[in-house]
Design a protein around this motif. Structure first.
Motif, short mmCIF file in Angstrom:
data_model
loop_
_atom_site.label_atom_id
_atom_site.label_comp_id
_atom_site.label_asym_id
_atom_site.label_seq_id
_atom_site.Cartn_x
_atom_site.Cartn_y
_atom_site.Cartn_z
N ASN A 270 1.02 -1.38 -0.10
CA ASN A 270 -0.03 -0.14 0.03
C ASN A 270 0.97 1.25 -0.12
O ASN A 270 1.65 1.63 0.75
CB ASN A 270 -1.11 -0.01 1.38
CG ASN A 270 -1.81 1.20 1.18
OD1 ASN A 270 -1.71 2.10 0.61
ND2 ASN A 270 -3.04 1.03 2.00
N LYS A 271 0.84 2.00 -0.85
CA LYS A 271 1.54 3.35 -1.08
C LYS A 271 1.30 4.31 0.10
O LYS A 271 2.05 5.26 0.31
CB LYS A 271 1.28 4.11 -2.47
CG LYS A 271 0.10 4.55 -2.55
CD LYS A 271 -0.19 5.30 -3.96
CE LYS A 271 -1.60 6.02 -4.01
NZ LYS A 271 -1.23 6.79 -5.51
N LYS B 147 14.10 8.85 3.00
CA LYS B 147 13.39 8.03 1.97
C LYS B 147 11.97 7.64 2.54
O LYS B 147 11.96 7.12 3.89
CB LYS B 147 14.07 6.88 1.32
CG LYS B 147 15.37 7.36 0.47
CD LYS B 147 15.77 6.34 -0.39
CE LYS B 147 16.80 6.41 -1.29
NZ LYS B 147 17.47 5.28 -2.13
N LYS B 148 11.22 7.38 1.73
CA LYS B 148 9.88 6.53 1.93
C LYS B 148 10.23 4.94 2.10
O LYS B 148 10.52 4.49 1.19
CB LYS B 148 8.77 6.82 1.42
CG LYS B 148 8.20 8.39 1.46
CD LYS B 148 6.96 8.57 0.42
CE LYS B 148 6.55 10.10 0.58
NZ LYS B 148 5.33 10.38 -0.49
N ILE B 149 9.93 4.50 3.22
CA ILE B 149 10.16 2.85 3.39
C ILE B 149 8.55 2.40 3.67
O ILE B 149 7.85 2.54 4.60
CB ILE B 149 11.05 2.60 4.51
CG1 ILE B 149 12.56 3.50 4.24
CG2 ILE B 149 11.29 1.17 4.66
CD1 ILE B 149 13.04 3.09 2.83
N SER B 150 8.35 1.18 2.83
CA SER B 150 7.11 0.78 2.86
C SER B 150 7.19 -0.28 4.10
O SER B 150 8.11 -0.75 4.52
CB SER B 150 6.79 -0.14 1.70
OG SER B 150 5.60 -0.99 1.73
N LEU B 151 6.19 -0.24 4.90
CA LEU B 151 5.85 -1.01 6.14
C LEU B 151 5.39 -2.39 5.69
O LEU B 151 5.38 -3.41 6.48
CB LEU B 151 4.76 -0.40 6.91
CG LEU B 151 4.97 1.06 7.52
CD1 LEU B 151 3.69 1.45 8.34
CD2 LEU B 151 6.02 1.00 8.57
N THR B 152 4.92 -2.67 4.55
CA THR B 152 4.51 -3.92 3.90
C THR B 152 5.76 -4.70 3.36
O THR B 152 5.81 -5.88 3.41
CB THR B 152 3.30 -3.74 3.09
OG1 THR B 152 2.35 -3.05 3.64
CG2 THR B 152 2.68 -5.12 2.55
N SER C 41 10.83 -2.77 -1.65
CA SER C 41 10.55 -1.92 -2.76
C SER C 41 10.73 -0.52 -2.52
O SER C 41 11.45 0.08 -1.21
CB SER C 41 9.02 -1.94 -2.93
OG SER C 41 8.36 -1.35 -1.63
N GLY C 42 10.75 0.24 -3.74
CA GLY C 42 11.04 1.77 -3.81
C GLY C 42 9.95 2.47 -3.96
O GLY C 42 9.39 2.26 -4.89
N GLY D 32 4.12 5.38 -6.30
CA GLY D 32 3.76 4.33 -5.29
C GLY D 32 5.16 3.32 -5.21
O GLY D 32 6.20 3.82 -5.51
N PHE D 33 4.87 2.39 -4.36
CA PHE D 33 5.91 1.55 -4.23
C PHE D 33 6.13 0.38 -5.46
O PHE D 33 5.18 -0.12 -5.67
CB PHE D 33 5.91 0.69 -2.99
CG PHE D 33 5.92 1.67 -1.89
CD1 PHE D 33 7.35 1.98 -1.21
CD2 PHE D 33 5.12 2.16 -1.06
CE1 PHE D 33 7.51 2.86 -0.33
CE2 PHE D 33 5.14 2.87 0.14
CZ PHE D 33 6.35 3.43 0.52
#
Length: 490
Positions: A155-156, A203-208, A212-213, A223-224
């Motif tokens: 989820n972005k 940076k934005k790091i996905s919790l899921t 991914s980047g 999004g990721f």
């Protein structure tokens, strides 16, 4: 007269799988073109030789995965259901009509436990490429590289911001040497060494899916995502390399290392390469020139503030090492920064009275600065090839090779979405998808060669065909001669 059909589902029929699978089915062509027994030898060390329950044949396991990627079946449970009812799939796997189909969990548990730390997927891909080379389907003279994004299973909107160390790029050492040489030539003092502590960026790091980047690109969804960096040979569009990175990694970062890897792995000796505009950086151009490659890279118009003079309005004079502005003023060399850019600056006394000052610079001191990279000469040589006739022909083949390869992958092989989470799992997906595309190419090439041989036999029997016209008619004579040519071919 309309009649109700009689029940025929429970009649006893004597059939074989060979009869039920069409002779021109894709799986038949693939089975005839390649030998998959190498898989069993590559994974033998991962199985116990004399203890435990009998294992599922690894060749059957990977063939089942190939079916999923060949026909775009994304779910392993759905794949097992399709194998249950599809006789062509059973034939390809060596299963009889009454054999039990493996459970979907068998595939997933083998992937998670047995093959998790192995390189079997890379070995399978490399072996298929080697078989393509052995059959003369890889020229190795021109290689095309590009990347495409795969949407991560994340989820972005669920992320956290973290300070992440920036990856040290391979060309930094060479750039430092070039910068010091350039400063020494201009009588400048050496720069202080780079800080040993790596720089960090937020940076934005996905919790899921933390691997991914977060992708933010013009014309692309946000999004990721993951990026599949793929190289395709120019002869028959055989994929020679695939490499996966988070979508936050620029296309140019892994390019030179992957180019060297496939040349060393398969013994390729490319003469030229075709790349899109995303690879048009000084480091890439310098690397191509160092390797003696005829690089052709696409063009992207640089962005500039609306109403301001573009950089191309300033002309570089190599003899005097200066830039000339549209009004005739010379911009003199000032310094070379750590990033490899030379700075050329104007005289503010002249600029204050210039009629174009308002459209030239926003500098409070009325100084115009133009930068030039120390490897700009390499960029200019690469850019000039784009406008030549050989360069145009080489670049036009991109849409028939690497772009077509990605289009087929997305449309037919489920390459729009990452099936699993984690960089290692997505790498497995990309390797197997690329291997399946190569399988199709190899099988189709073999089929075309056989068909060409068949036509040559058929033309050789035209005299027999004409002799049979009076006795059996044209259509029957052609059928008899075609059968004779098929027998001679087999």
């Amino acid at each position: 007269m309309l009649k109700d059909p009689s029940p025929q589902q429970h009649e006893l029929e004597m059939v074989t799988l060979e009869e039920l699978v069409p002779s021109n089915h894709l799986l038949r062509q693939i089975e005839a073109a390649l030998d998959f027994s190498f898989i069993r030898e590559r994974v033998r060390h991962l199985y116990c030789a004399d203890n435990g329950r009998p294992a599922l044949d690894p060749v059957l396991l990977f063939k089942a995965l190939f079916i999923g990627y060949l026909f775009g079946i994304r779910s392993e449970r759905q794949l097992m259901r399709e194998i249950q009812v599809n006789v062509a799939y059973r034939w390809f796997l060596g299963l009889r009509l009454t054999d039990k189909v493996p459970d979907a969990s068998t595939i997933s548990q083998n992937r998670r436990r047995r093959f998790s730390d192995s390189t079997i997927h890379q070995e399978i891909f490399d072996t298929i490429v080697e078989q393509a080379i052995a059959q003369g389907l890889v020229g190795g003279e021109v290689l095309y590289t590009d990347s495409t994004h795969l949407k991560a299973n994340a989820n972005k909107h669920r992320f956290e911001r973290q300070e992440v160390e920036t990856t040290a790029r391979d060309y930094l050492d060479a750039l430092d040497v070039a910068v010091e040489e350039d400063r020494a030539q201009h009588g400048k003092k050496p720069l202080t060494p780079r800080a040993e502590a790596p720089a960090t960026v937020e940076k934005k790091i996905s919790l899921t899916d933390p691997d991914s980047g977060y992708m933010v690109r013009d014309g692309k969804p946000t999004g990721f995502f993951y990026l599949d960096h793929r190289t395709v040979d120019g002869k028959h569009a055989i994929i020679t390399d695939t490499h996966v990175t988070p979508a936050s990694v620029h296309d140019s970062v892994p390019y030179l290392a992957r180019l060297d890897h496939q040349c060393q792995r398969f013994g390729l000796a490319p003469v030229g390469v075709g790349l899109d505009a995303g690879y048009f950086t000084a480091a890439i151009c310098h690397g191509l020139e160092e390797r003696g490659l005829y690089g052709v890279i696409g063009y992207r118009r640089p962005s500039k503030p609306k109403g301001y003079l573009p950089k191309r309005a300033f002309t570089y004079d190599a003899a005097t090492n200066t830039y000339q502005c549209p009004e005739g003023q010379s911009l003199i060399y000032a310094t070379t920064d750590r990033h490899g850019y030379r700075h050329y600056r104007s005289d503010p006394k002249i600029c204050r009275g210039c009629p174009r000052l308002a459209t030239c610079t926003r500098n409070a001191k009325q100084i115009k600065t133009v930068t030039r990279h120390v490897w700009q000469d390499d960029k200019d040589r690469v850019d000039a090839r784009r406008l030549t006739e050989p360069g145009k022909k080489l670049y036009q083949r991109r849409k028939e090779t690497v772009e077509r390869s990605f289009a087929d992958a997305k449309q037919l092989h489920g390459h729009r979405y990452a099936r699993m989470r984690g960089l290692a799992r997505v790498k497995e997906q990309c390797l197997l998808a690329a291997a399946c595309q190569n399988l199709k190419k190899i099988a189709q090439a073999r089929w075309r060669r056989l068909f060409g041989t068949f036509l040559r036999h058929l033309r050789a029997d035209r005299a027999l065909q004409r002799a049979l016209y009076p006795t059996m008619g044209r259509s029957r004579a052609m059928r008899v001669v075609s059968q004779a040519a098929s027998v001679r071919l087999l």
